[in-house]
Design a protein around this motif. Sequence first.
Motif, PDB file in Angstrom:
ATOM      1  N   ALA A  96       0.822  -1.211   0.000  1.00 56.79           N
ATOM      2  CA  ALA A  96       0.000   0.000   0.000  1.00 56.79           C
ATOM      3  C   ALA A  96       0.856   1.261   0.000  1.00 56.79           C
ATOM      4  CB  ALA A  96      -0.937  -0.003   1.209  1.00 56.79           C
ATOM      5  N   ASP A  97       1.967   1.222   0.721  1.00 58.70           N
ATOM      6  CA  ASP A  97       2.858   2.382   0.778  1.00 58.70           C
ATOM      7  C   ASP A  97       3.471   2.708  -0.581  1.00 58.70           C
ATOM      8  OD1 ASP A  97       2.605   3.170   3.420  1.00 58.70           O
ATOM      9  OD2 ASP A  97       4.219   1.873   4.136  1.00 58.70           O
ATOM     10  N   GLN A  98       3.548   1.724  -1.463  1.00 58.46           N
ATOM     11  CA  GLN A  98       4.208   1.922  -2.749  1.00 58.46           C
ATOM     12  C   GLN A  98       3.260   2.363  -3.862  1.00 58.46           C
ATOM     13  OE1 GLN A  98       7.573  -1.101  -3.515  1.00 58.46           O
ATOM     14  NE2 GLN A  98       6.180  -2.204  -2.173  1.00 58.46           N
ATOM     15  N   VAL A  99       1.966   2.379  -3.596  1.00 61.44           N
ATOM     16  CA  VAL A  99       0.998   2.681  -4.656  1.00 61.44           C
ATOM     17  C   VAL A  99       1.143   4.129  -5.127  1.00 61.44           C
ATOM     18  CG1 VAL A  99      -1.453   2.901  -5.205  1.00 61.44           C
ATOM     19  CG2 VAL A  99      -0.632   0.921  -3.898  1.00 61.44           C
ATOM     20  N   ALA A 100       1.349   4.285  -6.426  1.00 59.57           N
ATOM     21  CA  ALA A 100       1.446   5.620  -7.012  1.00 59.57           C
ATOM     22  C   ALA A 100       0.074   6.290  -7.008  1.00 59.57           C
ATOM     23  CB  ALA A 100       1.974   5.516  -8.443  1.00 59.57           C
ATOM     24  N   HIS A 101       0.044   7.572  -7.313  1.00 62.25           N
ATOM     25  CA  HIS A 101      -1.231   8.288  -7.315  1.00 62.25           C
ATOM     26  C   HIS A 101      -2.176   7.639  -8.324  1.00 62.25           C
ATOM     27  CE1 HIS A 101      -4.172  11.463  -7.115  1.00 62.25           C
ATOM     28  NE2 HIS A 101      -3.450  12.062  -6.168  1.00 62.25           N
ATOM     29  N   VAL A 102      -3.370   7.268  -7.852  1.00 59.97           N
ATOM     30  CA  VAL A 102      -4.295   6.500  -8.701  1.00 59.97           C
ATOM     31  C   VAL A 102      -4.865   7.316  -9.855  1.00 59.97           C
ATOM     32  CG1 VAL A 102      -4.889   4.901  -6.853  1.00 59.97           C
ATOM     33  CG2 VAL A 102      -6.247   6.996  -7.166  1.00 59.97           C
ATOM     34  N   ALA A 103      -4.685   8.637  -9.860  1.00 58.68           N
ATOM     35  CA  ALA A 103      -5.202   9.453 -10.966  1.00 58.68           C
ATOM     36  C   ALA A 103      -4.599   9.033 -12.291  1.00 58.68           C
ATOM     37  CB  ALA A 103      -4.920  10.933 -10.705  1.00 58.68           C
ATOM     38  N   HIS A 104      -3.350   8.555 -12.271  1.00 59.74           N
ATOM     39  CA  HIS A 104      -2.707   8.151 -13.525  1.00 59.74           C
ATOM     40  C   HIS A 104      -3.335   6.876 -14.082  1.00 59.74           C
ATOM     41  CE1 HIS A 104       0.202  11.262 -12.715  1.00 59.74           C
ATOM     42  NE2 HIS A 104       0.502  10.713 -11.551  1.00 59.74           N
ATOM     43  N   LEU A 105      -3.680   5.932 -13.203  1.00 56.67           N
ATOM     44  CA  LEU A 105      -4.412   4.748 -13.654  1.00 56.67           C
ATOM     45  C   LEU A 105      -5.798   5.131 -14.155  1.00 56.67           C
ATOM     46  CD1 LEU A 105      -3.548   2.122 -10.888  1.00 56.67           C
ATOM     47  CD2 LEU A 105      -2.841   2.063 -13.281  1.00 56.67           C
ATOM     48  N   ASN A 106      -6.459   6.014 -13.425  1.00 59.00           N
ATOM     49  CA  ASN A 106      -7.797   6.445 -13.829  1.00 59.00           C
ATOM     50  C   ASN A 106      -7.782   7.059 -15.217  1.00 59.00           C
ATOM     51  OD1 ASN A 106      -8.710   7.625 -10.462  1.00 59.00           O
ATOM     52  ND2 ASN A 106      -8.486   5.551 -11.280  1.00 59.00           N
ATOM     53  N   ALA A 107      -6.697   7.756 -15.554  1.00 54.92           N
ATOM     54  CA  ALA A 107      -6.585   8.379 -16.870  1.00 54.92           C
ATOM     55  C   ALA A 107      -6.497   7.352 -17.989  1.00 54.92           C
ATOM     56  CB  ALA A 107      -5.361   9.292 -16.916  1.00 54.92           C
ATOM     57  N   ARG A 108      -6.148   6.127 -17.647  1.00 58.42           N
ATOM     58  CA  ARG A 108      -6.133   5.023 -18.603  1.00 58.42           C
ATOM     59  C   ARG A 108      -7.370   4.147 -18.440  1.00 58.42           C
ATOM     60  NH1 ARG A 108      -3.057   5.500 -23.070  1.00 58.42           N
ATOM     61  NH2 ARG A 108      -4.307   7.389 -22.819  1.00 58.42           N
ATOM     62  N   ASP A 109      -8.452   4.731 -17.935  1.00 58.18           N
ATOM     63  CA  ASP A 109      -9.731   4.037 -17.810  1.00 58.18           C
ATOM     64  C   ASP A 109      -9.626   2.812 -16.893  1.00 58.18           C
ATOM     65  OD1 ASP A 109     -12.418   4.092 -18.319  1.00 58.18           O
ATOM     66  OD2 ASP A 109     -12.301   3.156 -20.300  1.00 58.18           O
ATOM     67  N   THR A 110      -8.801   2.928 -15.848  1.00 54.04           N
ATOM     68  CA  THR A 110      -8.523   1.809 -14.958  1.00 54.04           C
ATOM     69  C   THR A 110      -8.671   2.248 -13.502  1.00 54.04           C
ATOM     70  OG1 THR A 110      -6.963   0.883 -16.573  1.00 54.04           O
ATOM     71  CG2 THR A 110      -6.801   0.084 -14.298  1.00 54.04           C
ATOM     72  N   THR A 111      -9.333   1.434 -12.707  1.00 53.91           N
ATOM     73  CA  THR A 111      -9.510   1.699 -11.279  1.00 53.91           C
ATOM     74  C   THR A 111      -8.719   0.682 -10.469  1.00 53.91           C
ATOM     75  OG1 THR A 111     -11.728   2.612 -11.587  1.00 53.91           O
ATOM     76  CG2 THR A 111     -11.186   1.808  -9.394  1.00 53.91           C
ATOM     77  N   LEU A 112      -8.017   1.162  -9.463  1.00 57.80           N
ATOM     78  CA  LEU A 112      -7.344   0.280  -8.509  1.00 57.80           C
ATOM     79  C   LEU A 112      -8.108   0.313  -7.192  1.00 57.80           C
ATOM     80  CD1 LEU A 112      -4.897  -1.437  -7.500  1.00 57.80           C
ATOM     81  CD2 LEU A 112      -3.863   0.742  -6.792  1.00 57.80           C
ATOM     82  N   ALA A 113      -8.378  -0.868  -6.638  1.00 53.09           N
ATOM     83  CA  ALA A 113      -9.059  -0.948  -5.347  1.00 53.09           C
ATOM     84  C   ALA A 113      -8.394  -2.003  -4.482  1.00 53.09           C
ATOM     85  CB  ALA A 113     -10.535  -1.287  -5.541  1.00 53.09           C
ATOM     86  N   PHE A 114      -8.421  -1.783  -3.181  1.00 55.74           N
ATOM     87  CA  PHE A 114      -7.974  -2.774  -2.206  1.00 55.74           C
ATOM     88  C   PHE A 114      -9.220  -3.393  -1.574  1.00 55.74           C
ATOM     89  CE2 PHE A 114      -3.340  -2.050  -0.862  1.00 55.74           C
ATOM     90  CZ  PHE A 114      -2.966  -1.665  -2.144  1.00 55.74           C
ATOM     91  N   ALA A 115      -9.096  -4.628  -1.105  1.00 56.15           N
ATOM     92  CA  ALA A 115     -10.218  -5.303  -0.451  1.00 56.15           C
ATOM     93  C   ALA A 115      -9.711  -6.130   0.717  1.00 56.15           C
ATOM     94  CB  ALA A 115     -10.959  -6.195  -1.443  1.00 56.15           C
ATOM     95  N   SER A 116     -10.405  -6.038   1.835  1.00 59.49           N
ATOM     96  CA  SER A 116     -10.083  -6.790   3.047  1.00 59.49           C
ATOM     97  C   SER A 116     -11.387  -7.207   3.714  1.00 59.49           C
ATOM     98  CB  SER A 116      -9.260  -5.931   4.017  1.00 59.49           C
ATOM     99  OG  SER A 116      -8.043  -5.534   3.447  1.00 59.49           O
ATOM    100  N   ARG A 117     -11.277  -7.899   4.859  1.00 62.45           N
ATOM    101  CA  ARG A 117     -12.474  -8.270   5.614  1.00 62.45           C
ATOM    102  C   ARG A 117     -12.722  -7.348   6.802  1.00 62.45           C
ATOM    103  NH1 ARG A 117     -15.434 -12.221   3.997  1.00 62.45           N
ATOM    104  NH2 ARG A 117     -14.610 -13.743   2.505  1.00 62.45           N
ATOM    105  N   ALA A 118     -11.871  -6.373   6.984  1.00 62.82           N
ATOM    106  CA  ALA A 118     -12.069  -5.426   8.083  1.00 62.82           C
ATOM    107  C   ALA A 118     -13.293  -4.560   7.827  1.00 62.82           C
ATOM    108  CB  ALA A 118     -10.832  -4.541   8.234  1.00 62.82           C
ATOM    109  N   PRO A 119     -14.011  -4.151   8.867  1.00 64.99           N
ATOM    110  CA  PRO A 119     -15.131  -3.219   8.707  1.00 64.99           C
ATOM    111  C   PRO A 119     -14.647  -1.867   8.197  1.00 64.99           C
ATOM    112  CG  PRO A 119     -15.222  -4.331  10.845  1.00 64.99           C
ATOM    113  CD  PRO A 119     -13.874  -4.629  10.265  1.00 64.99           C
TER     114      PRO A 119
END
Length: 252
Positions: A96-119
Amino acid sequence: MKTPPIVTPQEWEAARERLLVKEKEITRARDALAAERRRMPWLAVEKRYEFIGPEGRASLLDLFEGRRQLIVYRAFFEPGVHGWPDHACDGCSLVADQVAHVAHLNARDTTLAFASRAPQPDIARVKARMGWSMPWYTMTDEFDVDFGVDEWHGTNAFIRDGDSVFRTYFINNRGDEAMGGTWSYLDITALGRQEEWEDSPEGYPQTPPYEWWNWHDAYGDAELSQERLAEVAAAGTVTDRPSGGRGTAGCC
């Protein structure tokens, strides 16, 4: 500690040039591997999955946020995992600390999401503490079991055609070590970086490199985006991208 030999600048440069040949071979091999990924068959996702996000219940389709591609990293943050409730696991936190700003992925019509079981309240608290901004959802069903991330972290790539969702790729173990950068994420997607130099199937979306790149706070600003395009046009175009060619602006 037994150190390497100390050499002259000329000897050092010669040693670097020898390694550079091998590094370029790896770069071209990586490009070829990404091209094969873009030709991987797609697996239809017919089961309905439900998550909980900041705005409430969400389907897998909702996680796309209207974009064409979705990347989901399964992070271990939940009761029973080391660090709970103050932290996610050490390895997932490093990712998670290494994830670049997601706006650049979004500009390529791509969404990055994380998923866990925590509330969600716990996810929101840890995201705020650690300064993470990516969307992060709570799994409520067998999504992790069905996609190979119930016992170990992993990254799944999806694409949608209208309301139909398809699984296109999956990496885990040491494959996740390379994740975090915009290019690494795009290289595991079905559409790739979507730049003209890539070897992609006919009809895949592609644009010139550099021209779509922008400041992460300017993608939605038409005036700033036009200013950026004008600067790129004035600097010249990029040629021979896969071989490491340079644009007239001298960058990359």
